[in-house]
Design an enzyme around this catalytic site. Structure first.
Site, short mmCIF file in Angstrom:
data_model
loop_
_atom_site.label_atom_id
_atom_site.label_comp_id
_atom_site.label_asym_id
_atom_site.label_seq_id
_atom_site.Cartn_x
_atom_site.Cartn_y
_atom_site.Cartn_z
N PRO A 103 -2.20 24.81 36.66
CG PRO A 103 -3.59 25.15 35.61
CD PRO A 103 -3.16 25.75 35.63
CG ASP B 20 1.67 35.48 21.79
OD1 ASP B 20 2.56 35.89 20.95
OD2 ASP B 20 1.40 33.97 22.29
#
Lengths: 276, 276
Positions: free
Chosen positions: A51, A115
């Site tokens: 977005p 991560d």
């Protein structure tokens, strides 16, 4: 060769080829912008899904500047994976990340989820880029900080103009291959030997000075006569300003001068004392 | 960040994870033995296919020494690809090599065919390994010789004991994570900051000296009190033999001594001449 027992605990370091391959990046933040830069360097065709309100300024700048990025201003959809040759995700949503990883593995698409190490087929190490030269430093997850310290030390140790030197030697090799074409055989070996001779007998900073004219002379006088002319022989002028009198030399001159003066002063003092 | 236009012509350097993945190596010669060593470092499960009379002594030695290699004493068969997660070929037969590559691409198995760049999804660069530290140097095909020269320079520039230091810091990190467990959050940040402080305030050669006792003291006195003790505070003794008097210092002492003697001699000579 190392002992067979010592051979473990590492990664397989690779230079992955992405020219005209399709890479999907999910996410638009800080980490995603780094990924984007890395795959653009490798000439990939990128689709980035995020977005727009979550785009990092660097990501937005790259999207605006490059015609190799297709940008989709929305959240990830499963169909984004269609046709992807590699998938990199860098979003905060752990559940979606894991789902993307599972789908990639089912489709055999190499994937890296930022991560979440178990969801990575590969890691990105600490990297250096200097023109066509790329260096990667990996501590195999032991210490990102030491990887960084080692990267900075390596950066300092790289010869000046190393990137330009590599670029120019690449051009010289192409010109040589045009002049003496063919794959393998005796000619291929002679070509390789001559290129090795050039690389070992010229300084890195001199190789970086090569221009089209000098390359032509190097091939005319050098390759054709099976010898390696010097920089000056092909019309080049060495830039030996700082390089020919490096810090160490200057320091040595200074130390010996100080020593000389001290010695002279001492001797004079001794002799003057005695004279009285 | 570099200009978007400059972002091209490179590769994506990666640390590929092969732990318990199945790698097929086709060929047993010199090049194959290098590949074998690289994938064993990365903890792969290897199948190597090659008639035994074509095995290089190094390849044979690795096959004998490692229990992670399945050896097939014959030529390649299509079924060898079943279940493979990566395929590396290093044989002289160009036609078979290309056929293997095509089949791998159909099955979406990453493949490297030695000496045929278009048949490679990835390349192997010039590499350095020092314990858990791995460094790859790539000139993106411009000059293998310069890659080699750069590799040697980097090798020389690496701090002494860098591999041991990284290993020990990795152990310290694990012990810290056991003592103060949990993912992310404030504690995670404090852990990271303290580890960075340790890495930046200790010399590489001192980190390499850490043993279990010293690590416990470092955590007891350091982590618990949010400070970084020195090597001596946790019972270590610095090995400052060669390091505290490096070559440069010794050279400087010598140059100034020579200067001193020369100066003294000159002054003495001048004064003696005058005295007459």
């Amino acid at each position: 060769m190392a002992d067979a027992k010592e051979l473990s605990g590492g990664s397989l370091l690779l230079a992955w080829q992405l020219k005209d391959k399709r890479v999907l990046i999910v996410g638009g933040g800080d980490v995603a912008s780094g990924r984007l830069e890395s795959v653009l360097v490798a000439d990939a065709l990128v689709t980035l899904v995020s977005p727009s309100e979550r785009l990092h300024p660097l990501t937005r700048r790259l999207i605006d500047a490059s015609d190799r990025i297709t940008y989709r201003d929305r959240l990830f959809e499963l169909s984004d994976l269609d046709g992807a040759d590699m998938v990199l995700t860098a979003i905060d949503d752990v559940e979606t990340s894991r789902a993307i990883c599972a789908e990639c593995r089912a489709r055999r698409i190499p994937v890296n989820v930022a991560d979440i190490p178990p969801s990575c087929d590969f890691y990105f190490g600490s990297q250096i880029r200097n023109g066509p030269l790329q260096v990667m430093i990996s501590t195999n997850g032991r210490s990102p900080k030491l990887a960084n310290i080692v990267r900075r030390r390596i950066e300092k140790s790289l010869p000046e103009h190393v990137g330009e030197a590599i670029e120019k030697v690449g051009e010289l090799r192409s010109k040589l291959r045009e002049r003496a074409p063919g794959v393998g055989g005796e000619l291929g070996k002679r070509r390789m030997r001559w290129m090795v001779d050039v690389c070992t007998s010229w300084e890195m900073e001199d190789l970086a000075l090569l221009d089209d004219d000098m390359m032509r002379k190097l091939l005319d006088d050098g390759w054709e006569n099976n010898r390696v002319p010097k920089l000056e022989d092909v019309g080049g002028r060495p830039r030996r300003d700082a390089a020919s009198s490096p810090l160490q030399v200057r320091a040595a001159v200074l130390t010996s001068l100080v020593g000389f003066l001290a010695g002279a002063a001492c001797a004079a003092a001794v002799m003057l004392t005695r004279r009285r």
